[in-house]
Design a protein around this motif. Structure first.
Motif, PDB file in Angstrom:
ATOM      1  N   ALA A  49     -10.273   8.800   2.911  1.00 45.78           N
ATOM      2  CA  ALA A  49      -8.989   8.113   2.728  1.00 45.78           C
ATOM      3  C   ALA A  49      -8.406   8.472   1.366  1.00 45.78           C
ATOM      4  O   ALA A  49      -9.126   8.708   0.396  1.00 45.78           O
ATOM      5  CB  ALA A  49      -9.168   6.606   2.850  1.00 45.78           C
ATOM      6  N   ARG A  50      -7.080   8.518   1.303  1.00 40.33           N
ATOM      7  CA  ARG A  50      -6.378   8.709   0.045  1.00 40.33           C
ATOM      8  C   ARG A  50      -5.318   7.628  -0.071  1.00 40.33           C
ATOM      9  O   ARG A  50      -4.971   6.982   0.922  1.00 40.33           O
ATOM     10  CB  ARG A  50      -5.726  10.095  -0.038  1.00 40.33           C
ATOM     11  CG  ARG A  50      -6.660  11.261   0.208  1.00 40.33           C
ATOM     12  CD  ARG A  50      -7.750  11.355  -0.844  1.00 40.33           C
ATOM     13  NE  ARG A  50      -7.253  11.830  -2.133  1.00 40.33           N
ATOM     14  CZ  ARG A  50      -8.042  12.053  -3.186  1.00 40.33           C
ATOM     15  NH1 ARG A  50      -9.338  11.820  -3.102  1.00 40.33           N
ATOM     16  NH2 ARG A  50      -7.537  12.483  -4.336  1.00 40.33           N
ATOM     17  N   GLY A  51      -4.817   7.409  -1.248  1.00 39.78           N
ATOM     18  CA  GLY A  51      -3.854   6.342  -1.437  1.00 39.78           C
ATOM     19  C   GLY A  51      -2.729   6.753  -2.345  1.00 39.78           C
ATOM     20  O   GLY A  51      -2.567   7.923  -2.692  1.00 39.78           O
ATOM     21  N   ALA A  52      -1.923   5.758  -2.762  1.00 37.82           N
ATOM     22  CA  ALA A  52      -0.738   6.057  -3.548  1.00 37.82           C
ATOM     23  C   ALA A  52      -0.314   4.836  -4.345  1.00 37.82           C
ATOM     24  O   ALA A  52      -0.754   3.714  -4.088  1.00 37.82           O
ATOM     25  CB  ALA A  52       0.403   6.500  -2.627  1.00 37.82           C
ATOM     26  N   LEU A  53       0.569   5.069  -5.302  1.00 40.91           N
ATOM     27  CA  LEU A  53       1.228   4.002  -6.042  1.00 40.91           C
ATOM     28  C   LEU A  53       2.699   4.030  -5.678  1.00 40.91           C
ATOM     29  O   LEU A  53       3.350   5.071  -5.778  1.00 40.91           O
ATOM     30  CB  LEU A  53       1.054   4.193  -7.551  1.00 40.91           C
ATOM     31  CG  LEU A  53       1.743   3.142  -8.442  1.00 40.91           C
ATOM     32  CD1 LEU A  53       1.099   1.774  -8.251  1.00 40.91           C
ATOM     33  CD2 LEU A  53       1.698   3.562  -9.910  1.00 40.91           C
ATOM     34  N   TRP A  54       3.200   2.873  -5.238  1.00 42.60           N
ATOM     35  CA  TRP A  54       4.594   2.746  -4.817  1.00 42.60           C
ATOM     36  C   TRP A  54       5.328   1.752  -5.701  1.00 42.60           C
ATOM     37  O   TRP A  54       4.756   0.766  -6.146  1.00 42.60           O
ATOM     38  CB  TRP A  54       4.675   2.233  -3.379  1.00 42.60           C
ATOM     39  CG  TRP A  54       4.092   3.149  -2.339  1.00 42.60           C
ATOM     40  CD1 TRP A  54       2.790   3.190  -1.910  1.00 42.60           C
ATOM     41  CD2 TRP A  54       4.792   4.132  -1.581  1.00 42.60           C
ATOM     42  NE1 TRP A  54       2.634   4.148  -0.941  1.00 42.60           N
ATOM     43  CE2 TRP A  54       3.851   4.739  -0.711  1.00 42.60           C
ATOM     44  CE3 TRP A  54       6.127   4.551  -1.548  1.00 42.60           C
ATOM     45  CZ2 TRP A  54       4.205   5.757   0.173  1.00 42.60           C
ATOM     46  CZ3 TRP A  54       6.483   5.567  -0.662  1.00 42.60           C
ATOM     47  CH2 TRP A  54       5.528   6.162   0.187  1.00 42.60           C
TER      48      TRP A  54
END
Length: 299
Positions: A229-234
């Motif tokens: 899994a990878r993620g992000a900052l929004w």
């Protein structure tokens, strides 16, 4: 302030929650060791704040510094060296000394204290990810009360997660649906009407939530708990029942939470996929706290 990534020297620390004090020090909790460390962003130095098991810590999830008190959610999902030693609770420490100042077990069958916010009157709120509730610790209080209990937040897996207050309302992120919800706060400080905000972008694993003012927020997208899994900052702007999202940083290594110092967001790469996916239980990459410069619209 040096805006550089911070490496955590302990390869088994497994960070999750983060906050900061008025001097700019960071406070980060461990999921697997039941302790909290204090970090200088200027030097990267890591020192002990609350030792393993202090005040009944088991798995440290959300961390929130509020003046001379540092609050932490201690829960027990079975991944800590201290599993089975204490029930889930909101715990408090003196920010200056690290001394224990309070322990508040979850009431009426509460299961998983996750994240923390504060109302203008000083009431501390904490989400429960496995029971559809938000708890409240009123100023001077000696126990948690149920501030919100709503079946719309029930479901399999992790539900209510990040929480923040802004401009007359509480906002809560729900992990397993990737959604954001607005809860009005009445004049009596009690929970009011709930709005399920329409998301302009579909995200996976809505975790940490940070209020920036003027209905602007940072949402940490964890990306889920499965291997790879990878993620992000929004950045998110809330208006008229809608959350409009803007990507700030992507391809993060399963991030969990963020705190903001100046124009920099310090984002924890928690790598939860290594803890909650049995097929991906090998060693995680080196744990880091990322220093991400915020765009002008979210400063």
């Amino acid at each position: 302030m040096a805006e550089t990534n911070i490496s955590l020297p302990d390869a088994a620390f497994a960070p999750e929650g983060i906050s900061h004090d008025t001097s700019g020090n960071l406070y980060v909790g461990s999921l697997t060791q039941g302790r909290i460390v204090k970090i200088s962003p200027k030097t990267g130095d890591v020192t002990e704040f609350a030792s393993a098991g202090a005040n009944g810590l088991v798995t440290v999830v959300g961390v929130h510094v509020e003046g001379n008190q540092t609050f932490a959610c201690s829960s027990d999902p079975g991944i800590s060296a201290l599993t089975g030693t204490a029930p889930a609770a909101l715990v408090a420490f003196n920010t200056e000394t690290g001394a224990s100042t309070g322990r508040y077990p979850l009431p009426e069958g509460g299961i998983f204290c996750n994240d923390i916010a504060v109302l203008p009157d000083g009431t501390i709120l904490a989400t429960d990810s496995f029971v559809p509730r938000i708890y409240a610790l009123k100023p001077g209080g000696d126990q948690l009360e149920i501030w919100l209990d709503d079946s719309r937040f029930a479901g399999e897996g992790f539900n209510l997660n990040g929480i923040a207050y802004d401009n007359g309302a509480v906002f809560a992120a729900r992990y397993n649906t990737g959604t954001l919800h607005q809860i009005e706060v009445g004049k009596d400080g009690q929970a009011g009407a709930i709005t399920d905000l329409k998301m302009s972008v579909e995200i996976h694993g809505a975790d940490g939530l940070t209020a920036l003012g003027d209905r602007r927020f940072l949402i940490v997208e964890g990306g889920g708990l499965s291997a790879g899994a990878r993620g992000a900052l929004w950045g998110a702007t809330v208006s008229d029942g809608k959350a409009t999202l803007e990507a700030i940083a992507g391809d993060l290594n399963v991030p969990t939470t963020a705190t903001v110092l100046g124009n920099t967001a310090y984002v924890v790469e928690g790598q939860l996929d290594h803890l909650f996916d049995a097929d991906n239980a090998g060693a995680a990459d080196a744990y880091r706290i990322l220093a991400i410069e915020l765009p002008e619209t979210f400063q």
